[in-house]
Design an enzyme around this catalytic site. Sequence first.
Site, PDB file in Angstrom:
ATOM      1  N   SER A  45      45.977  58.421 -37.674  1.00  0.00           N
ATOM      2  CA  SER A  45      44.894  59.411 -37.543  1.00  0.00           C
ATOM      3  C   SER A  45      43.834  58.931 -36.560  1.00  0.00           C
ATOM      4  CB  SER A  45      44.238  59.642 -38.911  1.00  0.00           C
ATOM      5  OG  SER A  45      45.149  60.245 -39.794  1.00  0.00           O
TER       6      SER A  45
ATOM      7  N   ARG B 192      56.426  74.439 -38.747  1.00  0.00           N
ATOM      8  CA  ARG B 192      55.207  74.245 -39.554  1.00  0.00           C
ATOM      9  C   ARG B 192      54.156  75.312 -39.254  1.00  0.00           C
ATOM     10  NH1 ARG B 192      53.668  67.994 -39.388  1.00  0.00           N
ATOM     11  NH2 ARG B 192      52.316  68.689 -41.089  1.00  0.00           N
TER      12      ARG B 192
ATOM     13  N   ASP C   5      49.794  61.640 -47.866  1.00  0.00           N
ATOM     14  CA  ASP C   5      51.015  61.210 -47.176  1.00  0.00           C
ATOM     15  C   ASP C   5      51.785  60.152 -47.973  1.00  0.00           C
ATOM     16  OD1 ASP C   5      50.532  62.914 -45.068  1.00  0.00           O
ATOM     17  OD2 ASP C   5      49.455  61.415 -43.897  1.00  0.00           O
TER      18      ASP C   5
ATOM     19  N   LYS D 219      54.502  69.624 -44.732  1.00  0.00           N
ATOM     20  CA  LYS D 219      54.414  68.412 -43.910  1.00  0.00           C
ATOM     21  C   LYS D 219      55.587  68.382 -42.931  1.00  0.00           C
ATOM     22  CE  LYS D 219      50.658  66.969 -45.740  1.00  0.00           C
ATOM     23  NZ  LYS D 219      49.433  66.969 -44.943  1.00  0.00           N
TER      24      LYS D 219
ATOM     25  N   ARG E  15      58.266  68.126 -48.163  1.00  0.00           N
ATOM     26  CA  ARG E  15      58.407  66.778 -48.736  1.00  0.00           C
ATOM     27  C   ARG E  15      58.674  66.786 -50.226  1.00  0.00           C
ATOM     28  NH1 ARG E  15      53.992  63.371 -45.358  1.00  0.00           N
ATOM     29  NH2 ARG E  15      55.417  63.050 -43.620  1.00  0.00           N
TER      30      ARG E  15
ATOM     31  N   ARG F 252      58.513  59.721 -43.066  1.00  0.00           N
ATOM     32  CA  ARG F 252      58.137  59.138 -44.363  1.00  0.00           C
ATOM     33  C   ARG F 252      59.258  59.278 -45.399  1.00  0.00           C
ATOM     34  NH1 ARG F 252      53.118  57.785 -42.877  1.00  0.00           N
ATOM     35  NH2 ARG F 252      51.834  59.384 -41.914  1.00  0.00           N
TER      36      ARG F 252
HETATM   37  C1  S3P Z   1      45.860  64.042 -40.927  1.00  0.00           C
HETATM   38  C2  S3P Z   1      45.636  64.911 -41.961  1.00  0.00           C
HETATM   39  C3  S3P Z   1      46.626  65.192 -43.017  1.00  0.00           C
HETATM   40  C4  S3P Z   1      47.753  64.168 -43.034  1.00  0.00           C
HETATM   41  C5  S3P Z   1      48.251  63.867 -41.657  1.00  0.00           C
HETATM   42  C6  S3P Z   1      47.133  63.289 -40.811  1.00  0.00           C
HETATM   43  C7  S3P Z   1      44.803  63.815 -39.930  1.00  0.00           C
HETATM   44  O1  S3P Z   1      47.197  66.463 -42.766  1.00  0.00           O
HETATM   45  O2  S3P Z   1      48.823  64.625 -43.845  1.00  0.00           O
HETATM   46  O3  S3P Z   1      49.314  62.928 -41.704  1.00  0.00           O
HETATM   47  O4  S3P Z   1      44.896  62.826 -39.161  1.00  0.00           O
HETATM   48  O5  S3P Z   1      43.844  64.593 -39.894  1.00  0.00           O
HETATM   49  P1  S3P Z   1      46.568  67.822 -43.390  1.00  0.00           P
HETATM   50  O6  S3P Z   1      45.314  68.124 -42.694  1.00  0.00           O
HETATM   51  O7  S3P Z   1      47.628  68.874 -43.142  1.00  0.00           O
HETATM   52  O8  S3P Z   1      46.397  67.538 -44.856  1.00  0.00           O
END
Ligand code: S3P
Length: 455
Positions: A29, A128, A326, A353, A357, A406
Amino acid sequence: MTHGAHLTPAAAHKSDRLTGTIRIPGDKSISHRSFMFGGLASGQTRITGLLEGEDVLATGRAMQAMGAYIRKEGDTWIIDGVGNGCLLEPEAALDFGNAGTGVRLTMGLVGTYAFSATFTGDASLSKRPMGRVLDPLRLMGVQVEAQEGDRLPVTLRGPHIANPITYRVPMASAQVKSAVLLAGLNAPGTTTVIEEVMTRDHTEKMLAGFGAQLSVETDGNGVRTIALQGQGKLAGQVIDVPGDPSSTAFPLVAALIVPGSHVTIENVLMNPTRTGLITTLVEMGADIVVTNERLAGGEDVADLVVRSSELKGVSVPPERAPSMIDEYPALAIAASFAEGETVMEGLEELRVKESDRLSAVAEGLKINGVDCDESKASLRVRGVPGGKGLGAVSKDAVVETHLDHRIAMSFLVMGLASERPVSVDDAAIIATSFPEFMDMMAGLGARITLEQEAA
Ligand code: S3P
């Protein structure tokens, strides 16, 4: 790189104790955001510890296509940014491969510009939902062309002057929150995002670090209101990216379930919006010692000393989901070796996801002998301490990873402690987030073989 055409099957075998010290690669992130904000800001950004996974590199290429100058010298990525409001129209479609964070945040970042940009991705990303980001962009005046159901490929064309909005995020999603805030960077006035449940706060923290005018207020019910002043100046920064807690989950769970293990995992980001898995594992009886706690680049970072443990099933409260969203696949593996039942609820977001998942985990567990029940938004797993009887129930019991890194890593971890091997249909997809996974696990003593090498 596009995955899917050539799968690389792999199998994990019961392993002797795992030992050693590893340093987890950079947080995905924060790495995405480092490239984005560095590419957007005026002046130079220098990044060390960046995750060099395929997802993040796709974001780097997109920023280059919009005018950022990015190169690597030694261990440092150096970016000369364009300046807020000064991204260039990309000449070709921006291909984000497997990366939901990359595509959704970049749609926010560039969607409000008065030019057109097209976004594509691999088979997983193209399934998605993008409406969660496109809807607020539409409110800001962005014209959207998308495939049915607001899927990729998507083309955006921003208005002459974007409309700043106040937006209540309808689901717990840091990606949606972030996309709206990033769109607000190029809108006059104040863009406000309201989130009912706190999700990872890297966008807020990092934007403030780059000099954005942004305020965050939390009311008595935990509802957060984030107000951003658009069209301000952002200035390049020096960033040291801490290790990814989501990648940490795999060696962490492996060390807990393989008897006799003793593993130290260094440099793990301990931001409280990301530590739900550690909290849950400790509740299950995991021996995890958090040491060397320190601050690095405005974030809490620590080392984890992990010893194999006798785990007990727990009920994970649904409100913990955003801080470990995650990590449920890895938790489901830990639960498969715990005594009693582990109940995980509030999992609706797991269905959108890199794969669905919830069903991918339940299917994989079942074909490896684990007793579990899946419902719309929950998973119950009844574990077998010691892993007796676990592992592929037949020769064709191969876990389908559905282009989901994952799922691949979770089931390879499972095979290290199961009585019989666990096979997955593809390990190549792991390179999207954790290219070092195979080598790092082998270094600890894990027996994971790619099909070509399998005995
Ligand atoms: C993320 C937010 C999450 C997470 C993803 C990374 C981010 O997704 O599952 O792996 O970096 O902002 P969501 O916003 O769909 O929950």
